[in-house]
Write an enzyme that holds these catalytic residues in place. Structure first.
Site, PDB file in Angstrom:
ATOM      1  N   ARG A 145     -24.477  -2.969   8.550  1.00  0.00           N
ATOM      2  CA  ARG A 145     -24.082  -4.331   8.201  1.00  0.00           C
ATOM      3  C   ARG A 145     -24.334  -5.311   9.353  1.00  0.00           C
ATOM      4  O   ARG A 145     -24.331  -6.524   9.151  1.00  0.00           O
ATOM      5  CB  ARG A 145     -22.603  -4.348   7.795  1.00  0.00           C
ATOM      6  CG  ARG A 145     -22.320  -3.547   6.547  1.00  0.00           C
ATOM      7  CD  ARG A 145     -20.842  -3.178   6.407  1.00  0.00           C
ATOM      8  NE  ARG A 145     -19.977  -4.313   6.183  1.00  0.00           N
ATOM      9  CZ  ARG A 145     -19.585  -4.745   4.983  1.00  0.00           C
ATOM     10  NH1 ARG A 145     -20.004  -4.121   3.893  1.00  0.00           N
ATOM     11  NH2 ARG A 145     -18.779  -5.774   4.860  1.00  0.00           N
TER      12      ARG A 145
ATOM     13  N   LYS B  91       0.843  -1.184   0.000  1.00  0.00           N
ATOM     14  CA  LYS B  91       0.000   0.000   0.000  1.00  0.00           C
ATOM     15  C   LYS B  91       0.885   1.244   0.000  1.00  0.00           C
ATOM     16  O   LYS B  91       1.850   1.333   0.755  1.00  0.00           O
ATOM     17  CB  LYS B  91      -0.911  -0.006   1.234  1.00  0.00           C
ATOM     18  CG  LYS B  91      -2.073   0.968   1.178  1.00  0.00           C
ATOM     19  CD  LYS B  91      -3.021   0.730   2.344  1.00  0.00           C
ATOM     20  CE  LYS B  91      -4.234   1.642   2.244  1.00  0.00           C
ATOM     21  NZ  LYS B  91      -5.186   1.415   3.350  1.00  0.00           N
TER      22      LYS B  91
ATOM     23  N   GLU C 288     -18.390  -6.420  11.124  1.00  0.00           N
ATOM     24  CA  GLU C 288     -19.338  -5.688  11.963  1.00  0.00           C
ATOM     25  C   GLU C 288     -20.361  -6.603  12.626  1.00  0.00           C
ATOM     26  O   GLU C 288     -20.765  -6.363  13.774  1.00  0.00           O
ATOM     27  CB  GLU C 288     -20.054  -4.617  11.133  1.00  0.00           C
ATOM     28  CG  GLU C 288     -19.167  -3.481  10.675  1.00  0.00           C
ATOM     29  CD  GLU C 288     -18.407  -3.764   9.401  1.00  0.00           C
ATOM     30  OE1 GLU C 288     -17.603  -2.900   8.973  1.00  0.00           O
ATOM     31  OE2 GLU C 288     -18.590  -4.867   8.824  1.00  0.00           O
TER      32      GLU C 288
END
Length: 642
Positions: A403, A289, A375
């Protein structure tokens, strides 16, 4: 801002088809130019930088090998899609990213045929790609046909249950499907959990050079008499140093790990898979990243989300507020409460920095849990903590809390477990647009029996609401607060619990009552000032609670005023709907009360500045004033704002 980069190859690309004639050497150079263009564009707009830089080579290779948009390329979360947008005909608008009327910061079906599936939440890509694959098998889109379905999913997103549900189903169906696991050891924060450990183990034992022959699919390219021996060698190598057993047990052919920044390897792997794959294939690519831009690589979050910045130095241009952010106020308040109560603990779903729980973890590392992008698990894990005698604060953005709704109902509300939900990013959020707006939490939580639902009008109220939630053990509770800085009020040293279901009056008037829930209190006060100049005496009250309602306060406002207007930064079905239900049952509409409810409009609002979004939503101070005048039949400003 620095000058635009020199991009002679990229200047020739108006669509992926233009890449088909490029040599592999030219594709490597094209990747360098795409990376430079991405850095330049985001320096002017701000946005998600690190994720896109990590997939530049992968993006170029995918578009060079596959035939998009017939082949469906689906990016998980899709905050890494800026290079993809540059290569798919949107380069001329790339410097409008995340701006009103500009390109979305995520993939969006209405924006381009090269975005076959929109996303901004994680772990949806494999399910969607499998849907495309089965639609292909059943003859969907007969006019153009559907080619390959390719999902690119990060290692952080792969930790969510939905990704494994999709892989389990894909392995069972056995149809051709390509999944690329973009493994950069980084989602927004450091990854957590057993899956991260497993992926690390897959490539820790051997350098890439030892695996290149297998990774490039060299086995299938060898003359037939040598293939069997080579295949056995490859399997032995995989078994000893690479693995992939987890994915293969789910029915996927596993390829990797491969170097996601080695264009030669990527092109060879993708070409081989395209030519030979018969069923589900998972390609495990290792990337970095922020790759190729030193300030992003050096950042703690690897340049996950940046403001505008100077390309040479990486220094970001951020507006500075004298008021603290709501997130930091929540975090410090929770730390203060936990210092007095060792039963308080905190749970987050891969967002320790975004929710402020990194501060809590520094002080109480054994009482803070980052469960990864999960979640649903975060909610039920919190329920278990509560059932076990702890006081969990489950800190999740409003848009992500959606979610876990079934778990909120089934595991928390029905059992009346005292889980405390700290709901960050409640309301409109600006540049991230509709996918990240916290529009629905008030409605979906206030519908649940036994829930206490609060909203902070300012940062001082948030301090008190943290204390209120800490003290409340009778059942589940939630308090919502917005993104960004507070309004600048003085903060108490420590919060004082608010009486459950009790609002407050901030300004007294006689003709009109404005009853605000949450962040629209300050605009309501401004509207009242403007109305006063017209001789319209206005009361302003802060409801504080959507559930339970302060029925005595609402009854008094209805009895003593000609007009009662509720104002909230939430969707239809929330606070105003509950007030209307109470007024109807209480017979207040029979007395001639003029009641209106100001809410977010029944539409999804695209990205814009927060100020512009409030005007679009009709929730600015001017809009509140105009609504009052409209109800009273005063037409000048009301007509102007209509």
């Amino acid at each position: 801002m620095s000058d635009r980069p020199n991009t002679p190859l990229l200047d020739r690309i108006t669509a992926p088809a233009d890449m088909k004639g490029l040599s592999d050497v030219e594709l490597r150079k094209l990747a360098d130019e795409v990376r430079a263009e991405t850095i330049s564009a985001v320096s002017e707009t701000g946005g998600h930088l690190g994720a896109g830089l990590g997939v530049v080579e992968l993006t170029v290779a995918l578009h060079a090998v596959f035939d998009t948009p017939r082949d469906k390329l689906i990016w998980d979360v899709s905050h890494q899609c800026y290079p993809h947008k540059i290569l798919t005909g949107r380069r001329d608008r790339i410097r409008t990213l995340r701006q009103q009327g500009g390109l979305s910061g995520f993939t969006k079906r209405s924006e381009s045929p090269y975005d076959p599936f929109g996303a901004a939440h994680s772990s949806t890509s494999i399910s969607a790609a499998l849907g495309f694959a089965m639609a292909r098998e059943m003859g969907g889109q007969p006019e153009s046909g559907i080619g390959d379905a390719i999902a690119v999913i990060g290692d952080g997103s792969m930790s969510a249950g939905m990704a494994f549900e999709a892989m389990n189903n894909a392995g069972h169906l056995g149809k051709r499907l390509i999944v690329i696991l973009n493994d950069n050891e980084m989602s927004i924060a450091e990854p957590t959990g057993a899956l991260s450990t497993y992926l690390t183990r897959l490539y820790a034992g051997a350098p890439f050079q030892e695996l290149k022959a297998a990774a490039k699919g060299a086995v299938s390219l060898l003359p037939h008499p040598f293939q069997e021996g080579a295949r056995r060698a490859k399997e032995m190598l995989k078994g000893m140093t690479v693995g992939g057993t987890l994915f293969e047990e789910l029915g996927f052919s596993y390829v990797g790990p491969v170097d996601g920044h080695d264009m030669d390897t990527l092109l060879s792997v993708l070409r081989t898979v395209k030519a030979r794959a018969a069923g589900p294939v998972l390609i495990h690519a290792i990337t970095r990243k922020g790759k190729g831009y030193a300030p992003a690589e050096a950042a703690i979050d690897k340049g996950h989300a940046t403001a505008k910045f100077d390309v040479l130095t990486g220094k970001q241009t951020k507006s500075v507020s004298n008021a603290p952010s709501y997130t930091s106020v929540f975090a410090k308040s929770l730390v203060a409460e936990a210092g007095q109560d060792d039963k308080i603990c905190a749970v987050t779903a891969a967002m320790p920095d975004g929710t402020g729980l990194n501060l809590f973890a520094e002080r109480f590392p054994n009482r803070c849990f980052d469960v990864g992008i999960a979640e649903q698990h975060a909610v039920t894990f919190s329920a278990g903590l509560a059932a076990g005698g702890m006081k969990p604060f489950c800190a999740i953005y409003s848009t992500f809390l959606q979610r876990g709704y079934d778990q909120i109902v089934h595991d928390v509300a029905i059992q009346r477990l005292p889980v405390r939900f700290a709901i960050d990013r409640a309301g409109l959020v600006g540049a991230d647009g509709a996918t990240h707006a916290g529009s629905f939490d008030t409605a979906f939580l206030s519908n649940l029996p036994g829930f206490v639902v609060m909203a902070a009008a300012d940062e001082a109220e948030l301090v008190h609401m943290v204390a209120t939630a800490a003290a409340y053990d009778e059942g589940p509770s939630a308090f919502r607060y917005p993104r960004g800085s507070g309004v600048g009020v003085e903060l108490p040293e420590r919060g004082v619990p608010i009486e459950i279901g009790k609002g407050r009056i901030l300004r007294e008037g006689t003709r009109v009552a404005l009853l605000s829930f949450g962040t629209r209190l300050e605009p309501s006060l401004k509207a009242a000032e403007a109305l006063q100049t017209r001789g319209i005496s206005t009361t302003v009250a802060d409801a504080r609670f959507a559930k339970p309602l302060d029925e005595a306060l609402i009854r008094d406002l209805a009895e003593e005023h000609e007009v009662l207007i509720t104002v909230e930064e939430g969707a239809i079905g929330g606070f105003g709907s509950h007030v209307a239900q109470f007024l109807a049952e209480d017979g207040r509409f029979d007395t001639g009360l003029k009641f209106r409810s100001m809410v977010l409009p029944d539409t999804f609002i695209d990205q814009a500045s927060p100020e512009a979004m409030y005007h679009i939503a009709g929730l600015s101070a001017e809009d509140i004033e105009a609504k009052v005048l409209q109800v009273l039949g005063i037409t000048d400003l009301a007509a102007k704002r209509a």
